[in-house]
Design a protein around this motif. Sequence first.
Motif, PDB file in Angstrom:
ATOM      1  N   GLU A   1       0.824  -1.214   0.000  1.00 44.94           N
ATOM      2  CA  GLU A   1       0.000   0.000   0.000  1.00 44.94           C
ATOM      3  C   GLU A   1       0.858   1.265   0.000  1.00 44.94           C
ATOM      4  O   GLU A   1       0.409   2.327  -0.433  1.00 44.94           O
ATOM      5  CB  GLU A   1      -0.935   0.004   1.207  1.00 44.94           C
ATOM      6  N   GLN A   2       2.091   1.145   0.486  1.00 47.64           N
ATOM      7  CA  GLN A   2       3.007   2.286   0.507  1.00 47.64           C
ATOM      8  C   GLN A   2       3.844   2.371  -0.778  1.00 47.64           C
ATOM      9  O   GLN A   2       4.713   3.233  -0.897  1.00 47.64           O
ATOM     10  CB  GLN A   2       3.910   2.194   1.741  1.00 47.64           C
ATOM     11  N   GLY A   3       3.600   1.434  -1.701  1.00 44.77           N
ATOM     12  CA  GLY A   3       4.283   1.470  -2.986  1.00 44.77           C
ATOM     13  C   GLY A   3       5.523   0.607  -3.080  1.00 44.77           C
ATOM     14  O   GLY A   3       6.267   0.710  -4.056  1.00 44.77           O
ATOM     15  N   TRP A   4       5.756  -0.238  -2.085  1.00 43.34           N
ATOM     16  CA  TRP A   4       6.965  -1.064  -2.076  1.00 43.34           C
ATOM     17  C   TRP A   4       6.598  -2.496  -2.450  1.00 43.34           C
ATOM     18  O   TRP A   4       5.866  -3.168  -1.726  1.00 43.34           O
ATOM     19  CB  TRP A   4       7.642  -1.024  -0.715  1.00 43.34           C
ATOM     20  N   ASN A   5       7.140  -2.986  -3.521  1.00 40.02           N
ATOM     21  CA  ASN A   5       6.803  -4.324  -4.015  1.00 40.02           C
ATOM     22  C   ASN A   5       7.765  -5.385  -3.474  1.00 40.02           C
ATOM     23  O   ASN A   5       8.493  -6.026  -4.223  1.00 40.02           O
ATOM     24  CB  ASN A   5       6.757  -4.329  -5.545  1.00 40.02           C
ATOM     25  N   PHE A   6       7.720  -5.591  -2.158  1.00 38.19           N
ATOM     26  CA  PHE A   6       8.506  -6.661  -1.538  1.00 38.19           C
ATOM     27  C   PHE A   6       8.131  -7.993  -2.191  1.00 38.19           C
ATOM     28  O   PHE A   6       6.951  -8.235  -2.490  1.00 38.19           O
ATOM     29  CB  PHE A   6       8.217  -6.746  -0.038  1.00 38.19           C
ATOM     30  N   THR A   7       9.088  -8.865  -2.397  1.00 34.56           N
ATOM     31  CA  THR A   7       8.838 -10.157  -3.024  1.00 34.56           C
ATOM     32  C   THR A   7       7.780 -10.953  -2.272  1.00 34.56           C
ATOM     33  O   THR A   7       6.885 -11.544  -2.882  1.00 34.56           O
ATOM     34  CB  THR A   7      10.149 -10.962  -3.121  1.00 34.56           C
ATOM     35  N   ALA A   8       7.849 -10.973  -0.954  1.00 36.97           N
ATOM     36  CA  ALA A   8       6.911 -11.770  -0.158  1.00 36.97           C
ATOM     37  C   ALA A   8       5.470 -11.300  -0.286  1.00 36.97           C
ATOM     38  O   ALA A   8       4.548 -12.041   0.046  1.00 36.97           O
ATOM     39  CB  ALA A   8       7.327 -11.758   1.312  1.00 36.97           C
ATOM     40  N   ALA A   9       5.257 -10.096  -0.792  1.00 32.90           N
ATOM     41  CA  ALA A   9       3.907  -9.540  -0.878  1.00 32.90           C
ATOM     42  C   ALA A   9       3.018 -10.282  -1.865  1.00 32.90           C
ATOM     43  O   ALA A   9       1.803 -10.327  -1.686  1.00 32.90           O
ATOM     44  CB  ALA A   9       3.967  -8.063  -1.256  1.00 32.90           C
ATOM     45  N   ASP A  10       3.621 -10.860  -2.888  1.00 31.63           N
ATOM     46  CA  ASP A  10       2.793 -11.535  -3.886  1.00 31.63           C
ATOM     47  C   ASP A  10       3.474 -12.774  -4.473  1.00 31.63           C
ATOM     48  O   ASP A  10       3.111 -13.238  -5.533  1.00 31.63           O
ATOM     49  CB  ASP A  10       2.408 -10.567  -5.004  1.00 31.63           C
ATOM     50  N   GLN A  11       4.450 -13.311  -3.759  1.00 34.39           N
ATOM     51  CA  GLN A  11       5.167 -14.462  -4.296  1.00 34.39           C
ATOM     52  C   GLN A  11       4.251 -15.678  -4.401  1.00 34.39           C
ATOM     53  O   GLN A  11       3.292 -15.831  -3.654  1.00 34.39           O
ATOM     54  CB  GLN A  11       6.398 -14.780  -3.462  1.00 34.39           C
ATOM     55  N   SER A  12       4.600 -16.548  -5.323  1.00 35.75           N
ATOM     56  CA  SER A  12       3.857 -17.793  -5.515  1.00 35.75           C
ATOM     57  C   SER A  12       4.228 -18.799  -4.428  1.00 35.75           C
ATOM     58  O   SER A  12       5.243 -18.639  -3.728  1.00 35.75           O
ATOM     59  CB  SER A  12       4.198 -18.390  -6.883  1.00 35.75           C
ATOM     60  N   VAL A  13       3.435 -19.833  -4.318  1.00 33.09           N
ATOM     61  CA  VAL A  13       3.742 -20.917  -3.382  1.00 33.09           C
ATOM     62  C   VAL A  13       5.093 -21.530  -3.743  1.00 33.09           C
ATOM     63  O   VAL A  13       5.892 -21.854  -2.863  1.00 33.09           O
ATOM     64  CB  VAL A  13       2.612 -21.974  -3.376  1.00 33.09           C
ATOM     65  N   GLU A  14       5.368 -21.652  -5.036  1.00 38.56           N
ATOM     66  CA  GLU A  14       6.652 -22.216  -5.466  1.00 38.56           C
ATOM     67  C   GLU A  14       7.812 -21.329  -5.026  1.00 38.56           C
ATOM     68  O   GLU A  14       8.863 -21.829  -4.612  1.00 38.56           O
ATOM     69  CB  GLU A  14       6.672 -22.429  -6.985  1.00 38.56           C
ATOM     70  N   THR A  15       7.652 -20.016  -5.109  1.00 39.97           N
ATOM     71  CA  THR A  15       8.707 -19.110  -4.644  1.00 39.97           C
ATOM     72  C   THR A  15       8.889 -19.248  -3.135  1.00 39.97           C
ATOM     73  O   THR A  15      10.023 -19.248  -2.645  1.00 39.97           O
ATOM     74  CB  THR A  15       8.387 -17.653  -5.035  1.00 39.97           C
ATOM     75  N   THR A  16       7.793 -19.384  -2.402  1.00 41.77           N
ATOM     76  CA  THR A  16       7.911 -19.610  -0.956  1.00 41.77           C
ATOM     77  C   THR A  16       8.726 -20.866  -0.695  1.00 41.77           C
ATOM     78  O   THR A  16       9.671 -20.851   0.103  1.00 41.77           O
ATOM     79  CB  THR A  16       6.521 -19.737  -0.301  1.00 41.77           C
ATOM     80  N   ARG A  17       8.402 -21.950  -1.378  1.00 40.23           N
ATOM     81  CA  ARG A  17       9.153 -23.208  -1.224  1.00 40.23           C
ATOM     82  C   ARG A  17      10.633 -23.000  -1.528  1.00 40.23           C
ATOM     83  O   ARG A  17      11.493 -23.473  -0.796  1.00 40.23           O
ATOM     84  CB  ARG A  17       8.594 -24.280  -2.149  1.00 40.23           C
ATOM     85  N   SER A  18      10.908 -22.314  -2.606  1.00 38.88           N
ATOM     86  CA  SER A  18      12.290 -22.087  -3.023  1.00 38.88           C
ATOM     87  C   SER A  18      13.042 -21.254  -1.990  1.00 38.88           C
ATOM     88  O   SER A  18      14.205 -21.553  -1.670  1.00 38.88           O
ATOM     89  CB  SER A  18      12.286 -21.377  -4.383  1.00 38.88           C
ATOM     90  N   ARG A  19      12.406 -20.225  -1.456  1.00 41.04           N
ATOM     91  CA  ARG A  19      13.084 -19.328  -0.514  1.00 41.04           C
ATOM     92  C   ARG A  19      13.363 -19.999   0.829  1.00 41.04           C
ATOM     93  O   ARG A  19      14.281 -19.601   1.532  1.00 41.04           O
ATOM     94  CB  ARG A  19      12.259 -18.054  -0.316  1.00 41.04           C
ATOM     95  N   ILE A  20      12.580 -21.000   1.199  1.00 41.35           N
ATOM     96  CA  ILE A  20      12.821 -21.663   2.483  1.00 41.35           C
ATOM     97  C   ILE A  20      13.652 -22.935   2.348  1.00 41.35           C
ATOM     98  O   ILE A  20      14.104 -23.480   3.347  1.00 41.35           O
ATOM     99  CB  ILE A  20      11.502 -21.989   3.219  1.00 41.35           C
ATOM    100  N   ALA A  21      13.877 -23.378   1.118  1.00 36.74           N
ATOM    101  CA  ALA A  21      14.530 -24.671   0.894  1.00 36.74           C
ATOM    102  C   ALA A  21      15.947 -24.754   1.441  1.00 36.74           C
ATOM    103  O   ALA A  21      16.386 -25.819   1.863  1.00 36.74           O
ATOM    104  CB  ALA A  21      14.532 -25.000  -0.599  1.00 36.74           C
ATOM    105  N   GLU A  22      16.671 -23.660   1.441  1.00 33.48           N
ATOM    106  CA  GLU A  22      18.088 -23.686   1.800  1.00 33.48           C
ATOM    107  C   GLU A  22      18.368 -23.370   3.257  1.00 33.48           C
ATOM    108  O   GLU A  22      19.515 -23.281   3.642  1.00 33.48           O
ATOM    109  CB  GLU A  22      18.850 -22.704   0.912  1.00 33.48           C
ATOM    110  N   GLY A  23      17.341 -23.151   4.044  1.00 34.52           N
ATOM    111  CA  GLY A  23      17.625 -22.702   5.394  1.00 34.52           C
ATOM    112  C   GLY A  23      16.715 -23.278   6.444  1.00 34.52           C
ATOM    113  O   GLY A  23      16.193 -24.385   6.315  1.00 34.52           O
TER     114      GLY A  23
END
Length: 179
Positions: free
Chosen positions: A31-53
Amino acid sequence: MKPVTIRPLQASDCMQQLTALLHAAYASLVEQGWNFTAADQSVETTRSRIAEGHTLVALQGERLVGTVSIRGPKRADETYIADAPPALYTEPGTAILSQLAVHPELRGQGLAERLMDAAEDWAQAQGFAQVALDTAIPAQALRCRYLRRGYVECGGVQWRGKTYPSVLMSKPLTPLEAA
């Protein structure tokens, strides 16, 4: 109100619910104009971002109300979402904190601090020397939160496709034997 517990993410946890939590938590930043990745990432992106840690989740009863991820350094040839990682993220001994999220209904109750404490404790127990993160330069409240926790600004980066420049921040960890 039910108490909130924090535990490591389990294979049985629902990735759709985790992704929906991230979307809800980051909506006010969009709403403040910042397009953080987590704001609209896909389920696959969520999986990918947590896979290594190591990902922690906060539960109120069975309801997912918070999360944070932390991992070791990236390889220099590894991408960070779609970009090459900044040098800070490839330094040996560096843990990278990301995807800190608290459901909007639970904000202001210290849950983000508890999640960060748990992530930093994990990094310290793994022998990491520092924790690093990035956030939007215009996100003053987030920057202040991290500064209060002992993080220092140590660089900047412009992620591809983002509507804002980011600040890189790091915090040294005390080795367990010295603690």
